[in-house]
Design a protein around this motif. Structure first.
Motif, mmCIF file in Angstrom:
data_model
loop_
_atom_site.group_PDB
_atom_site.id
_atom_site.type_symbol
_atom_site.label_atom_id
_atom_site.label_comp_id
_atom_site.label_asym_id
_atom_site.label_seq_id
_atom_site.Cartn_x
_atom_site.Cartn_y
_atom_site.Cartn_z
ATOM 1 N N TYR A 108 -60.918 49.558 -88.011
ATOM 2 C CA TYR A 108 -61.230 48.764 -89.200
ATOM 3 C C TYR A 108 -62.710 48.763 -89.529
ATOM 4 C CZ TYR A 108 -56.434 47.276 -89.069
ATOM 5 O OH TYR A 108 -55.078 47.269 -89.081
ATOM 6 N N PHE B 289 -41.888 53.878 -87.080
ATOM 7 C CA PHE B 289 -43.121 54.647 -86.919
ATOM 8 C C PHE B 289 -42.950 55.948 -86.148
ATOM 9 C CE2 PHE B 289 -44.697 50.329 -87.682
ATOM 10 C CZ PHE B 289 -45.446 50.603 -88.802
ATOM 11 N N LEU C 185 -48.919 45.610 -90.621
ATOM 12 C CA LEU C 185 -50.206 46.268 -90.863
ATOM 13 C C LEU C 185 -50.035 47.723 -91.264
ATOM 14 C CD1 LEU C 185 -52.316 44.938 -87.866
ATOM 15 C CD2 LEU C 185 -52.446 44.253 -90.264
ATOM 16 N N TYR C 186 -49.123 48.399 -90.593
ATOM 17 C CA TYR C 186 -49.008 49.836 -90.803
ATOM 18 C C TYR C 186 -47.802 50.194 -91.668
ATOM 19 C CZ TYR C 186 -52.619 50.546 -87.261
ATOM 20 O OH TYR C 186 -53.796 50.526 -86.552
ATOM 21 N N GLY C 187 -47.057 49.176 -92.108
ATOM 22 C CA GLY C 187 -45.807 49.471 -92.779
ATOM 23 C C GLY C 187 -45.810 49.339 -94.293
ATOM 24 N N PRO D 254 -55.060 51.846 -92.264
ATOM 25 C CA PRO D 254 -56.459 52.194 -92.047
ATOM 26 C C PRO D 254 -56.576 53.659 -91.660
ATOM 27 C CG PRO D 254 -55.599 50.932 -90.198
ATOM 28 C CD PRO D 254 -54.517 51.010 -91.204
ATOM 29 N N VAL E 86 -59.429 48.469 -82.223
ATOM 30 C CA VAL E 86 -59.348 47.904 -83.582
ATOM 31 C C VAL E 86 -60.687 47.945 -84.285
ATOM 32 C CG1 VAL E 86 -57.353 46.395 -83.435
ATOM 33 C CG2 VAL E 86 -59.556 45.520 -82.744
ATOM 34 N N VAL F 160 -58.225 56.433 -89.620
ATOM 35 C CA VAL F 160 -58.936 56.389 -88.354
ATOM 36 C C VAL F 160 -59.437 57.766 -88.000
ATOM 37 C CG1 VAL F 160 -58.759 55.819 -85.933
ATOM 38 C CG2 VAL F 160 -57.417 54.566 -87.591
ATOM 39 N N GLY F 161 -60.713 57.886 -87.894
ATOM 40 C CA GLY F 161 -61.298 59.090 -87.343
ATOM 41 C C GLY F 161 -60.920 60.370 -88.080
ATOM 42 N N THR F 162 -60.400 60.232 -89.296
ATOM 43 C CA THR F 162 -60.018 61.454 -89.994
ATOM 44 C C THR F 162 -61.245 62.091 -90.604
ATOM 45 O OG1 THR F 162 -59.456 59.999 -91.795
ATOM 46 C CG2 THR F 162 -57.660 60.881 -90.501
ATOM 47 N N ALA F 163 -61.224 63.385 -90.639
ATOM 48 C CA ALA F 163 -62.396 64.094 -91.156
ATOM 49 C C ALA F 163 -62.433 64.044 -92.677
ATOM 50 C CB ALA F 163 -62.361 65.550 -90.697
ATOM 51 N N ALA G 233 -55.670 41.630 -88.116
ATOM 52 C CA ALA G 233 -55.528 42.710 -87.130
ATOM 53 C C ALA G 233 -56.659 42.661 -86.113
ATOM 54 C CB ALA G 233 -55.522 44.062 -87.831
ATOM 55 N N ILE G 234 -57.893 42.519 -86.607
ATOM 56 C CA ILE G 234 -59.044 42.480 -85.695
ATOM 57 C C ILE G 234 -58.939 41.261 -84.783
ATOM 58 C CG2 ILE G 234 -61.546 42.196 -85.565
ATOM 59 C CD1 ILE G 234 -61.667 43.598 -88.318
ATOM 60 N N ARG H 54 -70.278 56.534 -89.766
ATOM 61 C CA ARG H 54 -69.533 57.384 -88.844
ATOM 62 C C ARG H 54 -69.976 57.213 -87.386
ATOM 63 N NH1 ARG H 54 -65.811 59.004 -90.014
ATOM 64 N NH2 ARG H 54 -64.633 60.537 -88.876
ATOM 65 N N GLY I 3 -47.469 44.922 -86.096
ATOM 66 C CA GLY I 3 -47.557 46.377 -86.227
ATOM 67 C C GLY I 3 -46.842 46.847 -87.486
ATOM 68 N N LYS J 238 -56.119 42.730 -92.627
ATOM 69 C CA LYS J 238 -57.088 43.464 -91.815
ATOM 70 C C LYS J 238 -57.853 42.524 -90.900
ATOM 71 C CE LYS J 238 -57.600 47.401 -94.831
ATOM 72 N NZ LYS J 238 -58.442 48.093 -95.798
ATOM 73 N N PRO K 135 -49.818 51.584 -84.538
ATOM 74 C CA PRO K 135 -48.855 50.529 -84.845
ATOM 75 C C PRO K 135 -48.210 49.908 -83.609
ATOM 76 C CG PRO K 135 -48.301 52.625 -85.928
ATOM 77 C CD PRO K 135 -49.355 52.906 -84.919
#
Lengths: 368, 460
Positions: A114, A358, B113-115, B455, A110, B457-460, B59-60, A119, B110, B56, A60
């Motif tokens: 996104y 945050f 998008l994340y709030g 979003p 980003v 991110v990279g979470t298993a 954001a990009i 993977r 920020g 989204k 964020p």
């Protein structure tokens, strides 16, 4: 001290404002680069958890953190146009490399966040993000090291001397008195020095240290992750210490600003304070007092930055271009400071709100 | 390739790349906020879905815009150190203000998008509105700086040096209003019709999903009014150019001879050696009428100026023709669409007119092409000057040789980046949501169980 502040010119005041912006960039943006480094070196059984902690911590706020650099650059070209154009001329190559790093870091981050792709694709963006986070701080540090050591200023003087018409890049050196120097001696040698590279590596170590310490606080509630980043923070603290010593030794052989960094009235207290902050940070990490460690680490890096700025003062591009000589007309500086003050009224509460939303600790909800 | 040409090419390429992202950064947040506001008013989940998908995309594109903008702020010095030494203090004010606007935008983006789950729904919508506003402001400030390069004011030249610098007077330069108005409308027109066209295309492809109809309507609501107003702002711009940069006007019109009652040329190709513009359709007296609001006004031709002050005439003329042609098409389609909307008394009916949908789909890229062409007109049309009448581009360039290398490196970087962005956006567009019945309600943010805007991110 009060005497010094009373004698400040408006140009010098503006220069200190730029240092404040750089300070914020180092504390926030620098830590984001450090986060990328720890993404690259994520290892062990909790590798993916480390990476997602980093991504969630940066997500964020990195855009806002990045803007500090733009603020510093804009202030530099508005208020000290001679310094900006001189630096941009001699440091063209490392600054371009830094920009490529910034572009790759920001976009890869980003793209990963996104990506709907498989993977493996996310991992690829992750690698780009991590590697560019490694390179950018080194190049940034190289630029700072080159400026402080005076090689950039010397190259500018050479360039001025070789020009038919005065470029006005360095103060009063006369023109047409020297032959045109070769490309490497103007555009490569000034920044590719052992000292500048040492400062670059030190910047990387410090950013990684900051990031690891911040992440121990971000990981509150997860003792294993905290332990991971505690180890990394201690490792990075050691690396910063070693690189700082190397930089000091290499820099000590050059005169000018570096001599002031080690040999003037204020330098001893400042260096001791910085060392003290480093000691407190390490002690706090060892004792697992992470919030104290964060405070001390931030203080340590801040003191180093201000030490650099004070060592140069009142020069903006050592060895001879002063802040006053490089400055825009006083009216421009006054108007800019006025706008900055007005802007801060909007910015500071907004930033505070962003960070509160945050970064304020709350009971962990299921976020992943 | 000479160093000067390499530097100009790198700057042109960087700007051409960045401007696409800036335009989207100005327009997309407005669409996103409208969609969220509609969701709060109606409770229809498709609006929420739209807001999140646009967020989204924003954001990009914002991230790529932010980094390519950073590159530009450095390139000003890397490529044009002498320009910055001269102009930095004079046009620094809009850049400083832009810094603040950009900062505000980054902070609230920020939050937006994340709030979704972290702040209340009103605060969330307000964040989106601030993003949309600061995006427009950023654009306006940057364009003001460019307008100054076309019509420099706010300083006095003494012995080749600017003295008596007045930053706010420099901002209030003659071209500032017309250029910012033209660019802001262009951004809304390009993005609005771009989105509308894209969704018109999806409907034509057979998607009966009402999601696309809503997106089409919001895109049109932003793009059509802007497209319809644009000719008025174009007229204002042309008159400012006629008054302040007569060489540029002559070049973009392909006007070689100075004449009263000058004709407007549509199409054609200027031949600099022959000194005329061939194969153009000429409408008598129209140029004098448009540029000076007097059919018999004198329009200065290129020959009234020394040859070394001419811009590359064919490029400027052709770029101008492209911009006007695409802009005219967009205006006409917008009038048609709004007329259908008004006749059908509903935005939904729009989507049943397949001819209109085709016309809209065709317009998708037009605004962006028109913007690139318009910037070509204003930038190439100012050559050989970097600051009109004051500083030549050739005198502003860095002394560093070998500039073709950074030009090629950054071009390669941006090409790769462009391909990746298109690929990412295609992934997003391809993921059309399922088709819930209209009126399907979803709880507001902050109530817990809504779709997650964060979003993973990279979470298993």
């Amino acid at each position: 001290m009060i005497q010094v502040i009373q004698n400040l010119t408006i140009a010098e005041l503006t220069a200190w404002v730029i240092v404040v912006a750089l300070n914020a960039y180092v504390l926030f943006g620098g830590a984001d680069f450090g986060g990328g480094v720890w993404d690259l070196f994520a290892s062990g059984p909790r590798r993916e958890r480390q990476r997602s902690l980093i991504a969630n911590a940066i997500g964020p706020i990195w855009e806002a953190n990045h803007v500090w650099l733009i603020v510093a650059v804009v202030l530099l070209f508005v208020c000290f146009p001679r310094a900006f154009s001189g630096l941009a001329t001699i440091l063209h190559i490392p600054l371009s490399l830094m920009l490529i790093g910034i572009v790759l870091r920001g976009s890869a981050f980003v793209f990963r966040a996104y990506s709907y792709g498989p993977r493996t694709e996310q991992r690829r963006w992750g690698h780009v993000f991590a590697v560019s986070s490694l390179i950018t701080p080194i190049v940034l540090g190289i630029c700072v090291g080159a400026v402080v050591s005076g090689t950039v200023g010397e190259a500018l003087a050479t360039l001025d001397r070789s020009a038919k018409e005065p470029l006005g890049l360095a103060p009063s050196v006369g023109t047409g008195t020297a032959s045109v120097p070769g490309f490497p001696s103007l555009y490569v040698h000034p920044w590719l020095t052992p000292f500048a590279v040492a400062v670059g590596v030190m910047a990387l170590a410090l950013f990684s240290f900051l990031a690891a310490v911040y992440l121990t606080v971000e990981a509150e509630g997860d003792r294993e992750l905290q332990q991971d980043f505690r180890q990394r923070a201690l490792l990075a603290a050691g690396a910063s210490l070693v690189t700082a010593l190397v930089a000091l030794v290499l820099g000590g052989t050059r005169g000018g600003a570096m001599a002031r960094l080690v040999g003037t009235g204020w330098s001893l207290p400042l260096l001791s304070a910085s060392a003290l902050a480093a000691g407190v940070a390490i002690f706090a990490l060892v004792r697992r007092r992470y919030r104290l460690a964060r405070l001390a680490a931030g203080g340590q890096v801040t003191l180093i930055l201000w030490g650099w700025a004070l060592a140069q003062f009142p020069l903006i591009v050592p060895p001879s271009l002063t802040i006053d000589a490089a400055a825009a007309p006083a009216r421009v500086l006054g108007d800019t400071l006025l706008v900055l003050a007005g802007g801060a009224v909007i910015l500071v509460p907004s930033l505070w709100y962003l960070i509160r939303v945050f970064k304020a600790k709350e009971p962990k909800e299921s976020e992943s | 390739m000479s160093d000067l040409l390499a530097a100009r090419s790198q700057m042109a390429m960087s700007l051409a790349f960045h401007i696409i992202f800036s335009v989207i950064g100005i327009g997309l947040p407005l669409l996103m906020v409208i969609a969220e506001w509609r969701w709060m008013r109606t409770g229809e989940s498709q609006y929420l879905d739209l807001a999140k998908r646009w967020a989204k995309g924003a954001a990009i594109l914002f991230a790529v815009g932010a980094v390519s903008g950073t590159v530009l702020s450095f390139e000003l010095g890397l490529l044009w150190p002498n320009f910055m030494r001269f102009a930095g203090p004079i046009i620094g004010m809009p850049f400083s203000l832009e810094g603040f606007a950009f900062f505000t935008e980054a902070i609230f983006l920020g939050l937006y998008l994340y709030g979704w789950k972290r702040i209340g729904r009103r605060a969330h919508l307000a964040s989106g509105i601030i993003v949309a506003l600061s995006g427009v402001l950023s654009g306006i400030f940057v364009v003001i700086a460019n307008a100054w390069m076309n019509t420099p004011t706010g300083f006095t030249m003494v012995d080749g040096q600017p003295v008596d610098v007045r930053p706010f007077a420099a901002m209030a330069n003659p071209a500032a209003f017309s250029q910012t108005l033209h660019m802001t409308l262009a951004a809304y027109a390009a993005l609005g019709l771009g989105v509308a066209g894209l969704h018109a295309f999806m409907i034509l492809r057979g998607s009966g999903n009402p999601f696309h109809r809503r997106a089409l309507a919001i895109g049109l609501a932003v793009g059509a009014p802007a497209s319809i107003l644009q000719p008025i702002s174009g007229d204002i711009s042309a008159r400012v150019v006629a008054e302040t940069q007569p060489v540029k006007l002559a070049a973009l019109e392909g006007q070689f001879a100075t004449e009263r009652g000058a004709p407007l040329r549509i199409g054609g190709l200027p031949d600099v050696d022959r000194g005329d513009t061939r194969w153009a359709i000429e409408i008598p007296k129209l140029l004098s009428l448009l540029a000076f609001h007097d059919p018999d006004a004198e329009v200065k031709g290129l020959t009234a100026f020394p040859r070394n002050e001419w811009p590359p005439v064919p490029i400027v003329h052709v770029a101008f023709q492209i911009m006007v042609a695409l802009g005219t098409y967009m205006t006409l389609v917008s009038v048609w669409a709004l007329w259908r909307w008004w006749r059908g008394r509903s935005s939904i009916a729009l989507a049943d007119d397949r001819l209109l949908l085709r016309a809209l789909a065709l317009a998708t890229p037009m605004g962006f092409i028109a913007i690139e062409a318009g910037w070509t007109v204003t930038e190439v049309g100012r050559q050989p000057w970097i600051v009109q009448g004051i500083l030549r581009t050739a005198d502003a360039v860095t002394p560093m040789p070998g500039l073709v290398v950074p030009f090629l490196v950054f071009t390669a970087l941006y090409i790769v980046l462009g391909i990746i962005v298109v690929y990412m956006l295609r992934q997003h567009i391809a993921r059309v949501p399922d088709e819930p019945a209209i009126g399907n309600r979803e709880p507001a943010p902050g109530n817990g169980s809504n779709a997650d805007g964060v979003p993973s991110v990279g979470t298993a």
